[in-house]
Every structure is written in structure tokens, then in C-alpha cells.
Motif scaffolding. Structure first.
Motif, PDB file in Angstrom:
ATOM      1  N   ASP A 108       0.839  -1.195   0.000  1.00 43.29           N
ATOM      2  CA  ASP A 108       0.000   0.000   0.000  1.00 43.29           C
ATOM      3  C   ASP A 108       0.882   1.255   0.000  1.00 43.29           C
ATOM      4  OD1 ASP A 108      -2.399   1.325  -0.095  1.00 43.29           O
ATOM      5  OD2 ASP A 108      -3.225   0.314   1.670  1.00 43.29           O
ATOM      6  N   LEU A 109       0.260   2.396  -0.291  1.00 39.55           N
ATOM      7  CA  LEU A 109       0.977   3.670  -0.396  1.00 39.55           C
ATOM      8  C   LEU A 109      -0.031   4.810  -0.332  1.00 39.55           C
ATOM      9  CD1 LEU A 109       0.004   4.278  -3.466  1.00 39.55           C
ATOM     10  CD2 LEU A 109       2.078   3.097  -4.113  1.00 39.55           C
ATOM     11  N   LYS A 110       0.472   6.032  -0.356  1.00 35.59           N
ATOM     12  CA  LYS A 110      -0.368   7.229  -0.496  1.00 35.59           C
ATOM     13  C   LYS A 110      -0.481   7.576  -1.978  1.00 35.59           C
ATOM     14  CE  LYS A 110       0.540  10.006   3.598  1.00 35.59           C
ATOM     15  NZ  LYS A 110       0.777   8.898   4.541  1.00 35.59           N
ATOM     16  N   TYR A 143      -2.330   5.160   4.633  1.00 32.48           N
ATOM     17  CA  TYR A 143      -2.300   4.860   3.205  1.00 32.48           C
ATOM     18  C   TYR A 143      -3.539   5.435   2.526  1.00 32.48           C
ATOM     19  CZ  TYR A 143       1.188   1.482   4.812  1.00 32.48           C
ATOM     20  OH  TYR A 143       2.272   0.897   5.390  1.00 32.48           O
TER      21      TYR A 143
END
Lengths: 243, 243, 243, 243
Positions: A115-117, B228
Motif C-alpha cells: 500500500d501507499l499514499k 495509506y
């Protein structure tokens, strides 16, 4: 000659007119086009083909697989994911692009949520080279500038990479580990962040250069596949013990 | 005080008289015993308890989980594996011992086959310290010598570790990356190779010391869990573009 | 209790009124002050003291040395640099701050030019956490924001760090590997980029927290110092050959 | 075509009849010989030539330098060491063999003592591949066996390598990180342990293969050399502050 298969979900380009305007023949065709110009032997495969275009025969004839997917990760069958996974462990290279970070195959290889932004604001990105002697950065200056890209921001929930090649600076205030290598089994993996479907990123000569470099870096290394399991001793053992 | 849960398959000790002779109360009890002496807050859990002893409540009250399994990896339910995986990504430490290298949880976290060479010949092993400033090697001399251990030999199909702490020399001619650390999500993982069920490895003071050190190294780091998903810009973006 | 020596060049603060306004007692005193509050045993030393304040006795009683220097790197004597180098290899921790990247001791430990890009424009920096489970990031949120800092930009000519903890985003378009760990000999090293003399960076609670965490991470690990040189065999050698 | 310069101290072979019997024309000539067969453009240089054979012109025309030295490390002039160091940082590859671990150039690049354990007992070594997908291991099986080699034993006081390719098992009970890569500046470095002057190690086809692979891996990567120093902003900075 390195045999490359470019895999694309190929949904955005068929469903959205504005995306199709950027990639009329699909993202895979554009990627295949500059890989061919670089002298590679290139085929393509897409989600809606039988077995997603990734039959045993196709994979056995692939040195490096490129993966672009986004909205239909869940439609990729677990059986095909396992097949690709096995091939990577046996030595096939894998280049994962952009939103492929949440593909089943990348998550399975990483062991984390991946996951990430993110932020879709058409902001500027500047990809800085962090590892100037790495062949994946060959021919690239100090950075690559993209006028418009989707923001991908740290924290990126992946293992620490074996090598960090690029870090992305984003206009909106974020940073991202944008180019990273991993070795899994006998296979080499390169993750490269740029390439949102609504921007012409894969027409940028430096982005093309990095992907070509990445494919070459991911080429299989020919040697005996490691042998696992029960193993005879190579030197005498003093077996005084044991019931 | 660090809260540790020692998980053990606990089958060998009940099924085989010779194994029971080495670990009469089970491997988990022996490990729990020296961890308690080191001042840790220790509980145990085993395969045949409901939910394998790893209920939501148990895991939520565990800082570091120790894992020993061998012959019944497949009997561990996928649901519990997913639960442990989530907890590791959220920060719970994990110490994987010996044959735990083929446990579902370790394979899921590594993303590889985790396969290796092995030989049960009661041979000598010498574990050399490769990283003398690492807290996991604290108090250990240049090496630990074990008169009898199962051989685990390279190639070990795992990702390159973040840190390599021990390399094992085996009498029969093999070597092995015997102590390694990995970070996955917000969790820390320590893999330590010694501990075959038929040898009294977990009674060895240096082996005990390494496991205690490993537990302390794996302690969760308190900070906000990464956020996230969709993310507002932190700096103004020049939004000239976008259809 | 960890014994820390804070070393400062201590020239800017005496020569410039505007710098003195920020650090009236010198940068070393401000750093010593928050380290003491954190419960550490702290002393200071400066360039213009005899032996730069780093006598054999001082170094032998130092667990972790902090280094801040900028304009007078060349005035540090090679003899003292060799003495500090030896102590690091023997296990003393070293925290190198900001412009200390070009100090003789850091360059000697890194083996590279340690050069970088810089710009003194009072721009904003945002230090993003890249390694959320690392004890050096303990208690820090997703990022630290500094209203004004000197820009340090990649490429930073140092070896790939063992662990990358922070990446800095700079308003003017650059990025930097702002927090990194290295192990050299039996010693641990933490490099942390913020701290230009003209900004009140060392009054920022999160910056203080990171430095305290860094000192604790750099603490020596007690164990037998490795033995080098000619070494007897530990196992019998079949000496059929030679001479 | 990759331009290689093989540097050898060339003293043992002239001073000792038994060493000369193994390498009649010197170790450098034997290494040059198999590199030429592999299609590389090879020259040699030795300690007792003017400027040790490493003039500016020679180095400027060298892509990869190979280094073998042992008893006369101190006779290599600091000026030449600095010249080689600069060239490595600018991109020249460096392959350091065997006792070259204590050469001035390797110590300067590593920043540590580079010390180790050793034993000259003609014992057996088995070099295990630890990184099967690495191009330096291309064409090698699971291990290389040497009937007689000098023991080099851990602890080896060097930084953790970027990549660990081989671990050596020694008959007398020791292990060693026998093949390792490092990046320093824009240069790539490969250290490879085998090659004591009294054994015919450099006639072994697998050892030759690894050295050829190592040279190819160390080839310079062509791109703009990083720019250091004062740097204009790439994005506008809100300069409310300062002075």
C-alpha cells in the motif's frame, strides 16, 4: 535476443475516451513499440485473453515479463498468479510498473500490503537518480522531470529494496522510492513508479530508456538451478552419536 | 515488559519417545522457561488448541511471537496465518526458529519458496558471528559451537536479508545463513536456524542468549501507523492541466 | 547510563552575531541540553581545546560521539581523526550531524568524497520516515516539517546505507537521504542531515527526539572484540600436500 | 571492448622458486591470459614499474582495474593510491583479489581495517553461491571446490557488502564472505577471496569464470557524472525569511 512479454490489464483504454486518446492501442502497445526499437523480441498479453494471455507456453518463452494493471487486479486468477510466481522464482525477470504495485503477483512476491499514499492531481514529479553507477540509470542525467504524474507517496509498504535507483520528488510535498530492485528466488524484479494511464508518461524518452535498461538488468542468469531437499555429506562426518 | 507468545506445533514431543526425552514438556515450554528467566512476560500456544491458541485476543496482547513448526505446517489454517500476517505488518515482532522456515507464515512474509538443503546426520555446526556490533550478537563470542545439529545448507531460497548476523559452518561441508533479520510492514522478523527437535539445542546458553536478544530486537517501535490511500496535497499544486 | 560526548567546531557561534543569536552557548550546549533531559550522561568538546577536547581519556570514556563541524574541517588534526577512527572500529557509536558530512572522520569512514548539492535559501524541508519500524524513528509521525533549512540535495556521494530512515523533500525541488545508518568495524554510525547553524533546528522537539533515538541506537554492543591474524585450525586438516 | 589493467605486486614470483613454479610469468600474466581469451582488452602493470605502472594515461584508459598485492602494500605510494581512488569514484571498476584486502586502495575505499583471520595450511575450500541470480555467478554450479587454499576467516572487518555472492567453507572450521560487491562513488568494486600465490587457483576454470564475470559487472555505467556544490533552485521558494 531477450524475449519480453508486455502484460496489460487493457481496460482503461477501452472504457474511457480520454485514456484512449493517450494510448489508442493500449499501454502495452506503446511499451512494446519502444522495446522493439531497442532491439528486443517483444510480445504482448492482456487480461481478457484466455489464461490472461499467460499460458505455460508463453511464460516458458518469456525472459522478462512487464506488468501493468490497475482497476482489475482481483480479476487475475490465482492459478495464473501462481504460474507467474513459479517462473519468477525459476529465473524469469519481472518489471512491475506504476499501479502494478497492488497486483496479486507483486504482493505475493513482496509479502507485504504494498500500500501507499496517492493523489491524482496532475502534479509535477522529478525522479532523482540515487545510484549513479547502476545500469538501470545508464544514459540518464541527474533526474527525469515529468510535468504531470499521479502522486505516489511514502510510506510504501514493501521490503527494503536490494537497490534504490530513483527517489521521486512531488510538487505537492511528497517523496517516493520510485525505482527499486529485488531478487526473489532466481528471478530479478524491477519496480518503477511512473506511468499513470491519463498522462503520456510512456512517450517520454528517459522513461523509455529506464524501462529498456530495467528489462536488460532483469534478464535471467544462466546457471544450474539450485538443488533443494535431502543432501548427502560432502565431507566425512564423525557419527559418534545419535540414537 | 515485553509480552512474548511462544508458538509450537507440539507434535514430535507427544508422538516420539526419543524426542520427548529431550523436551519432556515440549519445545515451547523449554523456550518459555529461559525467556521467563530473562525477565520477559511469556505465554505459550500450540497447534491443537482452538484457533491454534492464536485468538485475536492473544495476538493483540503479543509484542513478539516465536514460531516453531515442522511436520504439520499444512494443518495451520489460512485464516490464522492471515491474522498473524496482519499483526506482523502492524508491528508485532516475529522470531522464526529452525524448521519454521517452511511455515505458511514465513513463506507468506518472504514471498519465496523458503526451500533449502538438509541432512539429519548429527553433525557439528559452528555458528560464526558476521555482524559483531549487532544487538542480536550481544554477549556472544566469535562463534557458537553445537556438537550435533541438523544440517541446513545454502541455497536458502529467501530474499537477501536486511542484516546477516550468523553464518553456519557444517562438518559435512555446507554453509548456511543461520541468523538473519527482515523488516516487513511495521514488524521486525528474526530467523534463527538451530533447533532440531532431536538435539538439546535450546538448552545451550548461547542459543538461549541469541533468542532473548532476538526477541528484544523484534520489539514493536511505537509510532503512528503509516496512513495509506488518497492524500491531500501538503504544498500548492499548479493545476494548469487535466482534462 | 550511556556516556555521550558532543563535539562542536564552535566557530560560527563566536564569530557571527546572527548565529550566536540562535545558539548563544554554542550548538554543542543546546544538543547537550536535550540529551541530558533525556537521561544521558553528557559532556562536550570543541575544536579549540587541547587535542580538540578528544584526549585518549575522553574517548575511552565515550560510548557515543556526536559530531558537528563545518568551516574548519581541515583544522582537525589527522592524529585525532585516527584516534576517533580507531575508537569507532572498536565499538564507539558516532552520530554525524549536518555539515559533518565533509568532516575528515566521516570521509575516512565512508571511503568516498561525501560531496553533495547545497543551497542556503531558507527553504522548507519535510523529512519523511522511510523505515517505520526502526527505533530511530520511534515516536515520530509520518514526517517532520522544518520551516527553514539549508538544502542538501542528492547525489550524496556516500556508500549505500545499511538502513535508510529518512528522505528529505525540499521546497526548491530536491530530495536527500537525510537519515542513514552504517556499521563500520564494531561501531555504529548514524548520519542525520538537518541542523544548519542559522536556523533553530536543534530546538525542534522531533529533531531532538531523533537525535536521542540515534544515540541510543549507536550504543556499543558488548561482546568479545573480534580476533584477527594467524589462526589455528578448529577441525583436523588432511595435510597430504604442500612443500 | 572493456579495457582491463591487471596490477600485480610481482615480488613473490621473482623471489621464491616454489611460487615461480606455479606462476612462471607472474600472477598478472596468468590472469591477463584468461581475460584475453574471454575477449577483453587487457594490459598489465606492476609495483616496480615507474609510478607502479599506473600513470594518469594508463588509468584514464582503464575501464576495470584488477588488484593483486600481498607483502609490499606499504611500498605503494600514497599519491598513486589517491589517483586510483579518484578514478574509482569517477566510475572505473575495481576487482580486488585475495590478499589485496589489505592494500591501501581497498582500505581507503572501505574505511575499515579490512583485517581477518588467516591460516596457511593448504586446506580445502568450498565456495558456495549465495546469490544464484547474480551475473557474477553466471555459469557456476552450486559451489566451486578448491583442493588447497589459504584460509581466510570471518570476522572480516569490512562494511556489509551491497551484495554477498559467495561464502567460503574451510576444512579447518572457518567461513568467509568470499565474494562481495560494493559501490563507491560512480565505481563498482568486486572483492574475491581465492588466489594464494602458492596454489594454482587462477588456473581453475570456475575461478577464471568468476573473475571474467566480475570484470564485466564492474564496467563503468555511462552517464553524466553527478554535479556537486552550490545549486540553484528548480522550483520557486517562498523566501519570507532570513537575514
Amino acid at each position: 535476443m531477450v524475449k519480453v512479454t508486455v502484460w496489460n490489464e487493457y481496460r482503461h483504454e477501452r472504457e474511457s475516451e480520454s485514456i484512449r486518446a493517450v494510448y489508442p492501442e493500449g499501454i502495452h502497445s506503446q511499451i512494446a513499440s519502444f522495446l522493439k526499437e531497442a532491439g528486443l523480441d517483444v510480445k504482448t498479453a492482456t487480461l481478457d485473453e484466455p489464461e490472461h494471455g499467460l499460458t505455460e507456453e508463453v511464460l516458458n518463452n518469456t525472459d522478462v515479463l512487464i506488468w501493468w494493471g490497475h482497476k482489475a487486479h482481483k480479476e487475475v486468477s490465482d492459478e495464473i498468479v501462481d504460474r507467474v510466481h513459479q517462473r519468477v522464482l525459476q529465473g524469469m525477470g519481472l518489471v512491475v510498473l506504476h499501479s502494478g504495485h497492488m497486483s496479486k503477483i507483486f504482493m505475493k512476491l513482496m509479502g507485504t500490503s504494498c500500500d501507499l499514499k496517492w493523489r491524482e492531481a496532475g502534479e509535477k514529479e522529478r525522479l532523482w537518480v540515487m545510484n549513479p553507477s547502476h545500469p538501470i540509470a545508464e544514459g540518464i542525467g541527474e533526474y527525469i522531470e515529468l510535468e504531470h504524474e499521479e502522486m505516489y507517496g511514502t510510506h510504501f509498504d514493501v521490503p527494503a529494496p536490494d537497490e534504490l535507483i530513483f527517489v521521486g520528488w512531488f510538487e505537492g510535498g511528497n517523496v517516493f522510492p520510485s525505482g527499486s530492485t529485488y531478487r526473489r528466488g532466481s528471478g530479478k524484479i524491477f519496480y518503477f513508479q511512473p506511468g499513470h494511464e491519463s498522462y503520456p508518461t510512456y512517450y517520454h524518452p528517459d522513461i523509455q530508456r529506464v524501462i529498456v535498461n530495467g528489462v536488460r538488468w532483469c534478464e535471467p542468469t544462466s546457471r544450474a538451478y539450485p538443488v533443494y531437499g535431502s543432501s548427502q555429506e560432502l565431507e566425512p562426518i564423525k557419527r559418534e552419536v545419535l540414537q
